[in-house]
Design a protein around this motif. Structure first.
Motif, PDB file in Angstrom:
ATOM      1  N   ASP A 173      -5.245  -0.807  55.102  1.00 18.95           N
ATOM      2  CA  ASP A 173      -4.651  -1.846  55.960  1.00 18.95           C
ATOM      3  C   ASP A 173      -5.726  -2.684  56.635  1.00 18.95           C
ATOM      4  N   LEU A 174      -6.765  -1.994  57.103  1.00 19.17           N
ATOM      5  CA  LEU A 174      -7.818  -2.722  57.813  1.00 19.17           C
ATOM      6  C   LEU A 174      -8.573  -3.646  56.864  1.00 19.17           C
ATOM      7  N   ASP A 175      -8.918  -3.144  55.690  1.00 19.04           N
ATOM      8  CA  ASP A 175      -9.648  -3.992  54.737  1.00 19.04           C
ATOM      9  C   ASP A 175      -8.821  -5.212  54.335  1.00 19.04           C
ATOM     10  N   ALA A 176      -7.519  -5.017  54.201  1.00 19.38           N
ATOM     11  CA  ALA A 176      -6.655  -6.163  53.858  1.00 19.38           C
ATOM     12  C   ALA A 176      -6.639  -7.179  55.000  1.00 19.38           C
TER      13      ALA A 176
ATOM     14  N   PRO B 129     -18.386  -6.513  51.226  1.00 11.38           N
ATOM     15  CA  PRO B 129     -19.109  -7.773  51.409  1.00 11.38           C
ATOM     16  C   PRO B 129     -18.539  -8.618  52.545  1.00 11.38           C
ATOM     17  N   ASN B 130     -17.358  -8.242  53.033  1.00 11.34           N
ATOM     18  CA  ASN B 130     -16.766  -8.990  54.143  1.00 11.34           C
ATOM     19  C   ASN B 130     -17.353  -8.613  55.495  1.00 11.34           C
ATOM     20  N   ILE B 131     -18.147  -7.566  55.533  1.00 17.88           N
ATOM     21  CA  ILE B 131     -18.856  -7.212  56.767  1.00 17.88           C
ATOM     22  C   ILE B 131     -20.206  -7.926  56.724  1.00 17.88           C
ATOM     23  N   ALA B 132     -20.394  -8.874  57.638  1.00 20.92           N
ATOM     24  CA  ALA B 132     -21.629  -9.663  57.592  1.00 20.92           C
ATOM     25  C   ALA B 132     -22.828  -8.837  58.030  1.00 20.92           C
ATOM     26  N   THR B 133     -22.637  -8.037  59.065  1.00 23.90           N
ATOM     27  CA  THR B 133     -23.759  -7.250  59.578  1.00 23.90           C
ATOM     28  C   THR B 133     -23.221  -6.054  60.347  1.00 23.90           C
TER      29      THR B 133
END
Ligand code: SF4
Ligand code: SF4
Length: 394
Positions: A216-219, A263-267
């Motif tokens: 759910d969180l990743d979506a 890849p959606n986590i920038a840092t």
């Protein structure tokens, strides 16, 4: 992989990294009084959503750090994004960063700070603006790059018209470059609410391999990214220790590599407070791809009830006969027993109006925690700290 200790780190020359890379350059590093030539290694860089800010995948959560030499080592290692908050160390955290960065090129780093939004106050606007200005003064800066509303718990806060009005005002005045929020709770719902308002550019979320709500969180993160939001990960190391006594450190490098798979986590902003912990994080950033050994190690941690990280799934809240705010109490427990940060633990509990003996009168705990925590035992072990005078606490 062999661990890169500080001595080896100082002696290493630039090696290949991954992805888009921070250009290698030689820098002077002064660590623990020594001065050495450091050939910076390469770290992959990512872009923080529509802010356009580019930063290495490894940033610094400064929260518990009180040694400017660790900040200097991080900066000299190529880390450019530093995360603090108005409340950390009662303002001393921002002051330390202000002193460190006052003679640095403002374009060589980015700063994020956070202020709690107390919307129940009749003077919310005045108080919120005052705290934001106090943060700028402590940081000795005209602006911060990212300004978060701190630790948003409930849905409805991010779209409050008074909060939105103030955030737009700060941005128009040039005091904040980008608007964000941080959250540990109700994350998918908060992200969707933020998207609807159209003003939030950055979200700082707890994100790690232990989370039960990952699909759910990743979506939700993907929806945020599609709407232009940038995501920063915190609580990546699930409390920092593997055992209930807090003696065995979690392998932070494996935890970070897991986070960077998305890849959606920038840092990520691990809260390293020592040179050794910084080195462990750099080791991960120089070789960010997760491998089989990392996966095996993390798989072994999944069912470890001793881990201190509460997933904030909130299943316990309705089960508790006194409706205690258990997830926040568990976070305070982690701050004390995992982070060894007793004063932050007390600060976290102080806002909850607890009395230090909060399970008294219960004949048997009715809470069945999804992480296997013995919740009543942890509550008994941490809530008395609210009655300990602050000058005794680290
Ligand atoms: S023992 Fe504490 S946590 Fe358990 S139900 Fe009672 S008040 Fe709630
Ligand atoms: S059930 Fe356990 S993991 Fe979930 S919020 Fe409560 S204490 Fe945390």
């Amino acid at each position: 992989m062999e661990k890169i200790n500080r001595r080896k780190f100082l002696g290493l020359s630039a090696l290949a990294g991954a992805g888009a890379l921070v250009a290698p350059q030689t820098a002077m590093a002064s660590v623990k009084g020594e001065t050495a030539m450091v050939e910076k290694q390469k770290m992959a860089i990512r872009t923080l959503g529509k802010t356009g800010l580019k930063m290495p995948i490894l940033s610094m959560g400064v929260m518990r750090a009180d040694n400017p030499a660790v900040v200097r080592a991080a900066y000299n290692s190529g880390i450019t994004f530093f995360d603090t908050a108005n409340g950390y160390q009662k303002g001393r955290n921002e002051e330390m960063l202000g002193e460190f960065f006052k003679d640095k090129d403002r374009k060589s780093f980015t700063i994020a700070t956070k202020v709690h939004a107390n919307l129940s106050s009749n003077n919310f606007e005045t108080e919120y603006e005052e705290q934001m200005n106090i943060s700028l003064r402590r940081l000795q800066m005209d602006y911060v790059d990212v300004f978060y509303t701190h630790a948003v718990e409930n849905v409805g806060i991010l779209s409050d018209p008074r909060l939105i009005k103030m955030l737009k005002k700060f941005k128009k005045e040039g005091k904040i470059k980008h608007i964000g929020f941080s959250t540990h709770a109700n994350k998918p719902a908060q992200i969707d609410e933020a998207i609807k308002t159209g003003i939030y550019e950055v979200c700082l979320i707890s994100y790690n391999f232990k989370l039960g709500i990952l699909p759910d969180l990743d979506a939700a993160i993907q929806r945020g990214v599609d709407a232009g939001m940038g995501f920063v990960a915190m609580k990546t190391m699930v409390g920092g220790v593997e055992d209930a006594e807090g003696k065995k450190q979690v392998d932070g490098a494996a935890c970070l590599r897991w986070v960077w798979q998305n890849p959606n986590i920038a840092t990520a902003i691990p809260g390293f407070t020592s040179f050794d912990l910084l080195d462990n994080c750099l080791e991960a950033a120089y070789r960010p791809e997760i491998d089989e050994a990392d996966k095996k190690y993390l798989a072994g941690l999944i069912d470890k009830n001793e881990l201190l990280y509460c997933q904030n799934c909130e299943q316990c809240v309705d089960q508790c006969t006194k409706n205690l705010p258990i997830p926040t109490i568990m976070r305070a427990y982690m701050y004390n027993y995992g982070y060894k940060h007793a004063s932050l633990s007390k600060e976290t509990l102080a806002s909850l109006a607890l009395n230090g003996n909060d399970c008294a009168g219960c004949t048997g705990c009715t809470v069945n925690c999804s992480s296997g925590f013995k919740v009543a035992e942890k509550i008994a072990a941490i809530t008395p700290i609210v009655n300990v005078p602050s000058y005794f606490l680290s």
